[in-house]
Design a protein around this motif. Structure first.
Motif, short mmCIF file in Angstrom:
data_model
loop_
_atom_site.label_atom_id
_atom_site.label_comp_id
_atom_site.label_asym_id
_atom_site.label_seq_id
_atom_site.Cartn_x
_atom_site.Cartn_y
_atom_site.Cartn_z
N LYS A 188 -53.90 -4.25 -87.04
CA LYS A 188 -54.41 -5.60 -86.82
C LYS A 188 -54.55 -6.43 -88.11
O LYS A 188 -54.09 -7.58 -88.16
CB LYS A 188 -55.76 -5.54 -86.08
CG LYS A 188 -56.36 -6.90 -85.78
CD LYS A 188 -57.68 -6.76 -85.04
CE LYS A 188 -58.32 -8.12 -84.81
NZ LYS A 188 -59.61 -7.99 -84.07
N ARG A 244 -52.35 -15.29 -82.81
CA ARG A 244 -52.67 -13.88 -83.04
C ARG A 244 -54.17 -13.61 -83.17
O ARG A 244 -54.58 -12.45 -83.17
CB ARG A 244 -51.96 -13.39 -84.30
CG ARG A 244 -50.47 -13.29 -84.12
CD ARG A 244 -49.78 -12.68 -85.32
NE ARG A 244 -48.37 -12.47 -85.02
CZ ARG A 244 -47.52 -11.83 -85.79
NH1 ARG A 244 -47.93 -11.32 -86.94
NH2 ARG A 244 -46.27 -11.67 -85.45
N LEU A 278 -56.37 -10.52 -81.33
CA LEU A 278 -55.61 -9.37 -80.85
C LEU A 278 -56.34 -8.06 -81.18
O LEU A 278 -57.01 -7.95 -82.21
CB LEU A 278 -54.21 -9.34 -81.49
CG LEU A 278 -53.22 -10.38 -80.99
CD1 LEU A 278 -51.92 -10.29 -81.78
CD2 LEU A 278 -52.93 -10.17 -79.51
N SER A 284 -54.75 -1.11 -82.56
CA SER A 284 -54.04 -0.07 -81.80
C SER A 284 -54.99 1.08 -81.44
O SER A 284 -55.62 1.66 -82.33
CB SER A 284 -52.89 0.47 -82.64
OG SER A 284 -52.45 1.71 -82.13
N TYR A 317 -56.77 -2.57 -72.10
CA TYR A 317 -55.44 -3.15 -72.28
C TYR A 317 -54.28 -2.29 -71.78
O TYR A 317 -53.19 -2.80 -71.57
CB TYR A 317 -55.19 -3.45 -73.77
CG TYR A 317 -56.05 -4.56 -74.31
CD1 TYR A 317 -55.71 -5.90 -74.09
CD2 TYR A 317 -57.19 -4.29 -75.04
CE1 TYR A 317 -56.49 -6.93 -74.58
CE2 TYR A 317 -57.99 -5.31 -75.56
CZ TYR A 317 -57.63 -6.62 -75.33
OH TYR A 317 -58.41 -7.63 -75.83
#
Length: 414
Positions: A57, A165, A168, A171, A191
């Motif tokens: 990120k 962005r 967001l 991960s 998600y």
């Protein structure tokens, strides 16, 4: 990816004007055209290492911020070295994007459609390249707009993307790999599809410290060799031919610069789209190996057939562009699948860097090769690279269709 294709495509439409105004010699012309590719070479391995260490990120925001700044600086360049450094900076940002964006996509995408989702990013690249060619050609031939404005036109979409962005998520696989299990589960639940993909997250092995050394370990050297050299052999002929499409086609007596250049980009886009449609049905190997052998034959025909009719040459170029773009799609899919989470960024970054050595060299050397040895000999060199890629893929290309990342990254099999 659209922006990557855009900045690589737009430079080819204004390089003539820039050369005249800034009094380039052939060396500077090659350096300016290849500068963004050299930047990718520098930015991708560093970005991959930082992304694996500090998260996807943060880098995902930083690289776009750098791109916005570099893109805006194109409005005020007045010397060759200034333009070279600005384009180099933009390339660094794109390199970071490669080594962070694709791992991030692969770590969220469900196994059943991961190929299609990641392949769609390549569609955006070719569309960006084609749009840049059309815009640049139209502005340079019908208006007196300064070339700085044409180059700097990438600033607006870059700004839009930067703000898009914000917000967001990180991960979940990266978080799990770092031992932050509760955060990983929360993001996965929000998600990711519930089922095999979410449960596969907990199969991640906790090895928080990835390193470049792992790329060449007994377990992963084949993955590194395949991803890097397959990518190099795929992009080197494409970038060289596409960047100088007008000059290459004119060398064969085809003077329709816009029609030929746009045609190459259009059929390349169609090749990527077809690959995206088929990849999760036919699998990776079927769309990787046979097209490379076909492209080798097409380039061989162009290189060996002296005096071939113009329509034959153009047909071969268009077919090459279509099938080459198809297997180029796999260059954005394989690295995110065959490397484990702790070196997914580093592995993608390293493969990107190797590929850009070829792309930069091809873009830099093609005008020199055509001028000194002619277009046919140049095409034979491209054919040789394509042949090497076909042999390598025949040997090493793995089949990863429908597998979870814990399976595809467990070790190299084919």
């Amino acid at each position: 990816m659209f922006l990557d294709g855009y900045i690589l495509g737009i430079i080819g439409t204004v390089i003539g004007k820039i050369t005249t105004e800034l009094h380039f010699n052939p060396l500077w012309e090659g350096l300016i055209v290849a500068s963004s590719l050299l930047g990718i070479l520098l930015g991708s391995p560093v970005g991959g290492w930082l992304g694996d260490k500090f998260g996807r990120k943060p880098l995902f925001m930083v690289d776009m911020g750098i791109f916005v700044v570099g893109s805006a600086l194109q409005f005020i360049v007045h010397e060759p070295w200034q333009l070279f450094l600005v384009r180099l900076l933009m390339g660094v940002a794109v390199g970071v994007e490669y080594s962070v964006g694709w791992p991030l996509m692969s770590e969220f995408a469900p196994a059943r459609m991961r190929g299609r989702l990641m392949g769609l990013t390549l569609v955006a690249f070719y569309v960006g390249f084609m749009v840049a060619f059309i815009i640049g050609y139209a502005l340079t031939t019908t208006t007196s707009v300064d070339w700085r404005i044409i180059l700097g036109s990438s600033t607006l979409p870059a700004l839009i993307l930067f703000f898009a962005r914000l917000g967001l998520p990180e991960s979940p696989r990266w978080l799990w790999n770092k031992g932050r299990h509760d955060e990983a589960r929360a993001i996965a639940h929000k998600y990711m599809e519930i089922g095999n993909d979410a449960s596969d997250l907990e199969q991640e092995q906790h090895r928080s410290h990835g390193s470049f050394k792992m790329l060449f370990s007994r377990r992963y050297w084949r993955s590194t060799l395949f991803c890097s050299m397959f990518w190099l052999c795929a992009v080197t002929p494409y970038f060289a031919i596409a960047t100088f499409a007008q000059g290459v086609l004119e060398g064969y007596g085809l003077s329709q610069g816009l029609a030929g250049g746009v045609g190459l980009s259009a059929v390349a886009t169609a090749g990527v789209i077809l690959t995206v449609i088929l990849i999760d049905r036919l699998g990776r190997r079927a769309l990787t190996v046979p097209p490379q052998w076909l492209c080798f034959v097409l380039l061989l025909i162009i290189g060996l057939w002296a005096g071939a009719p113009a329509w034959v040459v153009l047909t071969c170029f268009l077919m090459f562009s279509f099938f080459n773009a198809g297997y180029n799609t796999l260059t954005g899919i394989y690295p995110g699948e065959v490397f484990p989470t702790e070196i997914r960024g580093i592995g993608t970054g390293f493969a990107t860097a190797v590929s850009r050595v070829g792309a930069g060299a091809g873009t830099f050397l093609l005008p020199w090769s055509v001028a000194n040895y002619g277009p046919q000999f140049t095409m034979l060199i491209a054919a040789g690279l394509t042949l090497f890629g076909a042999i390598l893929s025949q040997w090493l290309a793995p089949e990863t269709k429908g597998k979870n990342l814990s399976e595809t990254a467990a070790g190299f099999t084919h």
